[in-house]
Design a protein around this motif. Structure first.
Motif, PDB file in Angstrom:
ATOM      1  N   LEU A 200      20.041 -10.494 -24.451  1.00 13.57           N
ATOM      2  CA  LEU A 200      18.836  -9.799 -24.012  1.00 13.57           C
ATOM      3  C   LEU A 200      17.598 -10.278 -24.763  1.00 13.57           C
ATOM      4  O   LEU A 200      16.521 -10.403 -24.177  1.00 13.57           O
ATOM      5  CB  LEU A 200      19.013  -8.291 -24.167  1.00 13.57           C
ATOM      6  N   LEU A 201      17.734 -10.576 -26.052  1.00 12.13           N
ATOM      7  CA  LEU A 201      16.603 -11.110 -26.810  1.00 12.13           C
ATOM      8  C   LEU A 201      16.216 -12.489 -26.307  1.00 12.13           C
ATOM      9  O   LEU A 201      15.041 -12.861 -26.288  1.00 12.13           O
ATOM     10  CB  LEU A 201      16.945 -11.185 -28.302  1.00 12.13           C
ATOM     11  N   ASN A 202      17.213 -13.245 -25.866  1.00 12.74           N
ATOM     12  CA  ASN A 202      16.945 -14.581 -25.332  1.00 12.74           C
ATOM     13  C   ASN A 202      16.101 -14.523 -24.069  1.00 12.74           C
ATOM     14  O   ASN A 202      15.272 -15.400 -23.824  1.00 12.74           O
ATOM     15  CB  ASN A 202      18.268 -15.296 -25.039  1.00 12.74           C
ATOM     16  N   ARG A 203      16.279 -13.457 -23.278  1.00  7.72           N
ATOM     17  CA  ARG A 203      15.508 -13.299 -22.044  1.00  7.72           C
ATOM     18  C   ARG A 203      14.151 -12.639 -22.282  1.00  7.72           C
ATOM     19  O   ARG A 203      13.208 -12.869 -21.528  1.00  7.72           O
ATOM     20  CB  ARG A 203      16.304 -12.479 -21.020  1.00  7.72           C
ATOM     21  N   SER A 204      14.063 -11.779 -23.308  1.00  6.19           N
ATOM     22  CA  SER A 204      12.796 -11.081 -23.542  1.00  6.19           C
ATOM     23  C   SER A 204      12.677 -10.650 -25.000  1.00  6.19           C
ATOM     24  O   SER A 204      13.167  -9.586 -25.392  1.00  6.19           O
ATOM     25  CB  SER A 204      12.693  -9.849 -22.635  1.00  6.19           C
ATOM     26  N   LYS A 205      12.055 -11.481 -25.799  1.00  2.00           N
ATOM     27  CA  LYS A 205      11.830 -11.133 -27.202  1.00  2.00           C
ATOM     28  C   LYS A 205      10.854  -9.955 -27.324  1.00  2.00           C
ATOM     29  O   LYS A 205      10.884  -9.200 -28.290  1.00  2.00           O
ATOM     30  CB  LYS A 205      11.305 -12.349 -27.958  1.00  2.00           C
ATOM     31  N   GLU A 206       9.962  -9.798 -26.320  1.00  2.00           N
ATOM     32  CA  GLU A 206       9.004  -8.701 -26.335  1.00  2.00           C
ATOM     33  C   GLU A 206       9.701  -7.335 -26.294  1.00  2.00           C
ATOM     34  O   GLU A 206       9.152  -6.334 -26.757  1.00  2.00           O
ATOM     35  CB  GLU A 206       8.044  -8.800 -25.148  1.00  2.00           C
ATOM     36  N   ALA A 207      10.921  -7.298 -25.740  1.00  2.00           N
ATOM     37  CA  ALA A 207      11.650  -6.031 -25.628  1.00  2.00           C
ATOM     38  C   ALA A 207      11.932  -5.425 -26.996  1.00  2.00           C
ATOM     39  O   ALA A 207      12.065  -4.208 -27.119  1.00  2.00           O
ATOM     40  CB  ALA A 207      12.963  -6.254 -24.874  1.00  2.00           C
ATOM     41  N   ALA A 208      12.009  -6.262 -28.034  1.00  2.00           N
ATOM     42  CA  ALA A 208      12.280  -5.763 -29.393  1.00  2.00           C
ATOM     43  C   ALA A 208      11.138  -4.888 -29.910  1.00  2.00           C
ATOM     44  O   ALA A 208      11.320  -4.123 -30.857  1.00  2.00           O
ATOM     45  CB  ALA A 208      12.518  -6.933 -30.342  1.00  2.00           C
ATOM     46  N   GLU A 209       9.948  -4.993 -29.294  1.00  2.00           N
ATOM     47  CA  GLU A 209       8.778  -4.240 -29.748  1.00  2.00           C
ATOM     48  C   GLU A 209       8.621  -2.898 -29.041  1.00  2.00           C
ATOM     49  O   GLU A 209       7.796  -2.066 -29.441  1.00  2.00           O
ATOM     50  CB  GLU A 209       7.513  -5.071 -29.511  1.00  2.00           C
ATOM     51  N   VAL A 210       9.404  -2.677 -27.985  1.00  2.00           N
ATOM     52  CA  VAL A 210       9.224  -1.472 -27.168  1.00  2.00           C
ATOM     53  C   VAL A 210       9.747  -0.235 -27.878  1.00  2.00           C
ATOM     54  O   VAL A 210      10.868  -0.214 -28.403  1.00  2.00           O
ATOM     55  CB  VAL A 210       9.953  -1.632 -25.815  1.00  2.00           C
ATOM     56  N   LYS A 211       8.942   0.820 -27.892  1.00  2.00           N
ATOM     57  CA  LYS A 211       9.354   2.112 -28.440  1.00  2.00           C
ATOM     58  C   LYS A 211       9.765   3.033 -27.292  1.00  2.00           C
ATOM     59  O   LYS A 211       9.104   3.074 -26.254  1.00  2.00           O
ATOM     60  CB  LYS A 211       8.207   2.762 -29.217  1.00  2.00           C
ATOM     61  N   ASN A 212      10.837   3.779 -27.500  1.00  2.00           N
ATOM     62  CA  ASN A 212      11.243   4.749 -26.493  1.00  2.00           C
ATOM     63  C   ASN A 212      10.502   6.068 -26.696  1.00  2.00           C
ATOM     64  O   ASN A 212       9.569   6.156 -27.497  1.00  2.00           O
ATOM     65  CB  ASN A 212      12.771   4.940 -26.499  1.00  2.00           C
ATOM     66  N   ALA A 213      10.925   7.112 -26.000  1.00  2.00           N
ATOM     67  CA  ALA A 213      10.220   8.402 -26.059  1.00  2.00           C
ATOM     68  C   ALA A 213      10.254   9.038 -27.450  1.00  2.00           C
ATOM     69  O   ALA A 213       9.423   9.886 -27.763  1.00  2.00           O
ATOM     70  CB  ALA A 213      10.826   9.365 -25.040  1.00  2.00           C
ATOM     71  N   LEU A 214      11.194   8.608 -28.285  1.00  2.00           N
ATOM     72  CA  LEU A 214      11.298   9.142 -29.646  1.00  2.00           C
ATOM     73  C   LEU A 214      10.676   8.206 -30.673  1.00  2.00           C
ATOM     74  O   LEU A 214      10.864   8.396 -31.880  1.00  2.00           O
ATOM     75  CB  LEU A 214      12.771   9.394 -29.995  1.00  2.00           C
ATOM     76  N   GLY A 215       9.938   7.209 -30.183  1.00  2.00           N
ATOM     77  CA  GLY A 215       9.295   6.271 -31.098  1.00  2.00           C
ATOM     78  C   GLY A 215      10.256   5.288 -31.727  1.00  2.00           C
ATOM     79  O   GLY A 215       9.965   4.677 -32.757  1.00  2.00           O
ATOM     80  N   GLN A 216      11.417   5.105 -31.104  1.00  2.00           N
ATOM     81  CA  GLN A 216      12.446   4.213 -31.648  1.00  2.00           C
ATOM     82  C   GLN A 216      12.445   2.867 -30.931  1.00  2.00           C
ATOM     83  O   GLN A 216      12.405   2.810 -29.698  1.00  2.00           O
ATOM     84  CB  GLN A 216      13.829   4.857 -31.503  1.00  2.00           C
ATOM     85  N   ARG A 217      12.494   1.808 -31.701  1.00  2.00           N
ATOM     86  CA  ARG A 217      12.654   0.461 -31.156  1.00  2.00           C
ATOM     87  C   ARG A 217      14.151   0.156 -31.020  1.00  2.00           C
ATOM     88  O   ARG A 217      14.991   0.888 -31.551  1.00  2.00           O
ATOM     89  CB  ARG A 217      11.975  -0.563 -32.067  1.00  2.00           C
ATOM     90  N   PRO A 218      14.510  -0.922 -30.327  1.00  2.00           N
ATOM     91  CA  PRO A 218      15.925  -1.288 -30.208  1.00  2.00           C
ATOM     92  C   PRO A 218      16.649  -1.402 -31.546  1.00  2.00           C
ATOM     93  O   PRO A 218      17.842  -1.105 -31.636  1.00  2.00           O
ATOM     94  CB  PRO A 218      15.871  -2.634 -29.478  1.00  2.00           C
TER      95      PRO A 218
END
Length: 294
Positions: free
Chosen positions: A223-241
């Protein structure tokens, strides 16, 4: 009440399945209670809470989120278990003791999800997409449906009804989430090649992207290989992957889990000390013995 104790579990091979009995023919008789099922939820759960053993006496309510006869649902389950890369959501009415050990939010979301299915006529994402503009507008204007969309966290259904994402793509994204959650590397590798970049940044009902649900090192790397930007996303609880990975693997020191952790730390090292909405940082979740290794 029973309707408040509904739980979705993900069933797939090599699980041995279960028998049904009782007066209604829908009471569960586990074949092998040593073989747990994954709780099918968008929430990040610890390894202990993310799996449940089937219990004798649970009532099978739906299969693939569709309610039907015991015979029909049993056939769906048997078919699914013959297909290595397939899984199906099975919904149970669980006993009060089991329900007491599960987050009320998860149980409430499951109830709302099934009520939503009934309100929209058990339509799939593709079928929702094919509705006329007038029918979509009617659904979106219905107060009951609005409430259930919010309470169930049905983000993908909402995006399809709003015309923001096509139904076919959302089905593939849903499968992407499921593969990440189950750690099905073979399926994930196959699906990820065919999906556009936007699929890897799609959020679920808890604000997670697929990377938030990575079960192991292989799914993290893919998944990181397809989208490194995804590692920066915070969910509703402010948690990153990185946070959600550590929730599932807080004390795991084996090579696979540790390698997955290294990948996520490498992707977002500057956020290692940044707390989520509960005031907990990734560094606080890491086992002390491996802190120096990161």
């Amino acid at each position: 009440s029973g309707e408040q104790n509904l739980l979705d579990l993900a069933l797939h091979a090599p699980h041995k399945g279960f028998q049904l009995g009782g007066q209604t023919g829908l009471a569960v008789v586990p074949v092998n209670d040593e073989d747990p099922l994954r709780v099918d939820t968008d929430e990040a759960l610890t390894a202990q809470l993310s799996q449940m053993h089937l219990q004798k006496g649970w009532i099978l309510v739906a299969c693939g989120r569709e309610r039907s006869s015991a015979e029909v649902m049993k056939k769906k389950i048997e078919t699914c278990l013959t297909m290595p890369n397939e899984q199906i959501a099975v919904t149970f009415q669980v006993d009060a003791d089991t329900a007491a050990g599960i987050s009320k939010r998860i149980l409430q979301r499951t109830v709302s999800r099934h009520r939503l299915e009934e309100e929209i006529g058990n339509k799939s994402l593709v079928q929702l997409d094919k509705l006329s503009k007038a029918e979509k507008t009617r659904m979106l204007g219905d107060m009951q449906i609005q409430s259930l969309l919010a309470d169930s966290g049905a983000a993908m259904d909402l995006e399809v009804l709003l015309g923001k994402r096509p139904g076919q793509l959302m089905v593939k994204v849903f499968n992407l989430f499921q593969a990440a959650k189950s750690g099905n590397v073979k399926q994930l590798a196959k699906d990820s090649v065919l999906l556009p970049a936007v699929a890897f940044m799609q959020r679920d009902g808890c604000g997670n992207v697929p990377l938030h649900h990575s079960k192991n090192y292989e799914t993290v790397a893919l998944l990181l290989n397809r989208s490194k930007e995804a590692a920066e996303v915070k969910n509703a609880l402010g948690q990153r992957p990185l946070d959600t990975y550590l929730i599932r693997h807080p004390n795991t020191l084996n090579g696979d889990a540790l390698n997955g952790l290294r990948e996520l730390v490498r992707a977002r090292k500057e956020t290692f000390l940044e707390p989520d909405s509960h005031g907990v940082s990734p560094a606080m979740r890491v086992h002390p013995e491996i802190l120096h290794d990161l």
